[in-house]
Design an enzyme around this catalytic site. Structure first.
Site, mmCIF file in Angstrom:
data_model
loop_
_atom_site.group_PDB
_atom_site.id
_atom_site.type_symbol
_atom_site.label_atom_id
_atom_site.label_comp_id
_atom_site.label_asym_id
_atom_site.label_seq_id
_atom_site.Cartn_x
_atom_site.Cartn_y
_atom_site.Cartn_z
ATOM 1 N N MET A 30 0.834 -1.197 0.000
ATOM 2 C CA MET A 30 0.000 0.000 0.000
ATOM 3 C C MET A 30 0.877 1.257 0.000
ATOM 4 S SD MET A 30 -3.483 -0.823 2.048
ATOM 5 C CE MET A 30 -2.844 -0.593 3.698
ATOM 6 N N GLY A 31 2.157 1.072 -0.327
ATOM 7 C CA GLY A 31 3.039 2.223 -0.440
ATOM 8 C C GLY A 31 3.580 2.704 0.890
ATOM 9 N N GLU A 35 12.061 0.007 5.139
ATOM 10 C CA GLU A 35 13.085 -1.029 4.990
ATOM 11 C C GLU A 35 12.482 -2.432 4.944
ATOM 12 O OE1 GLU A 35 16.577 -2.936 4.368
ATOM 13 O OE2 GLU A 35 16.131 -0.807 4.115
ATOM 14 N N HIS A 37 9.676 -3.283 3.420
ATOM 15 C CA HIS A 37 9.308 -3.490 2.019
ATOM 16 C C HIS A 37 10.556 -3.693 1.157
ATOM 17 C CE1 HIS A 37 5.806 -0.918 3.423
ATOM 18 N NE2 HIS A 37 5.202 -2.004 2.997
ATOM 19 N N VAL A 176 11.160 -7.285 9.632
ATOM 20 C CA VAL A 176 12.315 -6.385 9.703
ATOM 21 C C VAL A 176 12.074 -5.410 10.847
ATOM 22 C CG1 VAL A 176 13.680 -4.658 8.478
ATOM 23 C CG2 VAL A 176 12.738 -6.617 7.241
#
Length: 282
Positions: A30-31, A35, A37, A176
Site C-alpha cells: 500500500m506504499g 526497509e 518493504h 524487519v
C-alpha cells in the site's frame, strides 16, 4: 524502472514476460515504503528475473471508521525506494482503475479470519483477498512476497492460493525491525515521541514469552498473561489482544505444541501496532 498505471498495460507486459520464460517476483504493497518493504523487494530481485511492485491503497480492506484517508502516501519516496531495490515495474493504479464499476464479486474468506485482527476488522480480509486475486491476475507472478509482520494475512493468502489453485508460490519473509526491536511499519509515523519510546516493549514482551516457552511453559494462558501484564506495566497503550494459535491454521490450542504463533495488538493514541513471533515447539 517503468511506472505502469493501467491494468491493461500491466497485464500485457506480464503476459509477454511469462510467455518469454521470465520468472516474475511480485511484491504487493500500500506504499509509503520502508526497509521492511525494501527487504521483500531485494529478496524478490535475487530469486526472479523480473520484479513487479504494486502500490495501491485498497479501499476495500478499510472499515468505515479506519484510516483510509489518513493512510500515509508518498509516491516519489516509493519510486526512490523501488529503484534502489532494483524494481523493474512499479504498478501504480488509481482506485477507479482497479474498481471501474461496482463489484459484482467479492471473495469471502471463511477460515483463519475470525481471530486476531480479523475479529475486530470484519471487512478487512475480504478486501485483501479480493484485491490480491485481482493483482495476481494482472501481474501473473511466479512468486509473491509477504512480510510476516502480518502473519494472519500470510496465512489467509496461502489459503486463497491453495483453494483457487493459483499458480504462484507465496514467499513469507521475516519481520524487519528497528535497532530497538520495534517492527517496521508505515503506521509508526503516527506515534508520539513518548509512544515511540514505549513501542519496543511489544517485541520485548514476545521475547520474554519465547524464553518461558523454551524453559518448558506449555499453557497458553500463562504465557499470554505474562505478555499482557508486561505491556500494561511498560506502555500506555491499550492491549487489544494477546493470543496463541496453531499456525497457519490459526486454531486454538490447549497445549503449546507444533508450529505456533504468539501475536499481539496494542492501541496507542493514533496508531494500532501489531507484532508476532512464530515458533516450532516440540
Amino acid at each position: 524502472m517503468k511506472v505502469i498505471t493501467t491494468v491493461k498495460d500491466m497485464q500485457q507486459i506480464a503476459g509477454e514476460l511469462r510467455a518469454s520464460g521470465k520468472e516474475i517476483g511480485f511484491v504487493p504493497t500500500m506504499g509509503y515504503l520502508h526497509e521492511g518493504h525494501a527487504t521483500l523487494l531485494r529478496q524478490a530481485k535475487k530469486e526472479n528475473d523480473i520484479v513487479i511492485l504494486s502500490v495501491f491503497v485498497n479501499p476495500l480492506q478499510f472499515g468505515p471508521d479506519e484510516d483510509f484517508d489518513r493512510y500515509p502516501r508518498d509516491i516519489k519516496r516509493d519510486e526512490r525506494v523501488a529503484k534502489e531495490a532494483g524494481v523493474d515495474y512499479l504498478f501504480y493504479p488509481s482506485v477507479d482503475e482497479m474498481y471501474p464499476a461496482e463489484q459484482t464479486t467479492k471473495i469471502e474468506v471463511v477460515k483463519r479470519t475470525n481471530v486476531l485482527c480479523g475479529k475486530r476488522r470484519p471487512v478487512h480480509f475480504a478486501g485483501v483477498a479480493t484485491v490480491l486475486m485481482k493483482l495476481f491476475h494482472i501481474t501473473m507472478p511466479t512468486r509473491a512476497y509477504f512480510g510476516m509482520k502480518d502473519a494472519q494475512q500470510v496465512a489467509v493468502v496461502e489459503g486463497i492460493v491453495s483453494d483457487f489453485h493459483i499458480p504462484v508460490t507465496i514467499v513469507p519473509v521475516e519481520i524487519v525491525r528497528e535497532a530497538d526491536g520495534l517492527a517496521k511499519s508505515s503506521r509508526n509515523v503516527y506515534l508520539s515521541e513518548q509512544e515511540r519510546k514505549e513501542a519496543p516493549h511489544l517485541y520485548r514482551s514476545l521475547c520474554i514469552a519465547k524464553q518461558k516457552i523454551e524453559e518448558g511453559e506449555r499453557h497458553p494462558r500463562n504465557i499470554t498473561t505474562v505478555v499482557k501484564e508486561y505491556i500494561e506495566a511498560n506502555t500506555n497503550g491499550i492491549v487489544d489482544y494477546v493470543d496463541i494459535y496453531a499456525y497457519p491454521a490459526l486454531t486454538p490450542l490447549e497445549i503449546i505444541k507444533g508450529r505456533i504463533i504468539l501475536a499481539i495488538a496494542v492501541q496507542f493514541k493514533n496508531a494500532r501496532l501489531i507484532d508476532n513471533i512464530t515458533l516450532t515447539v516440540q
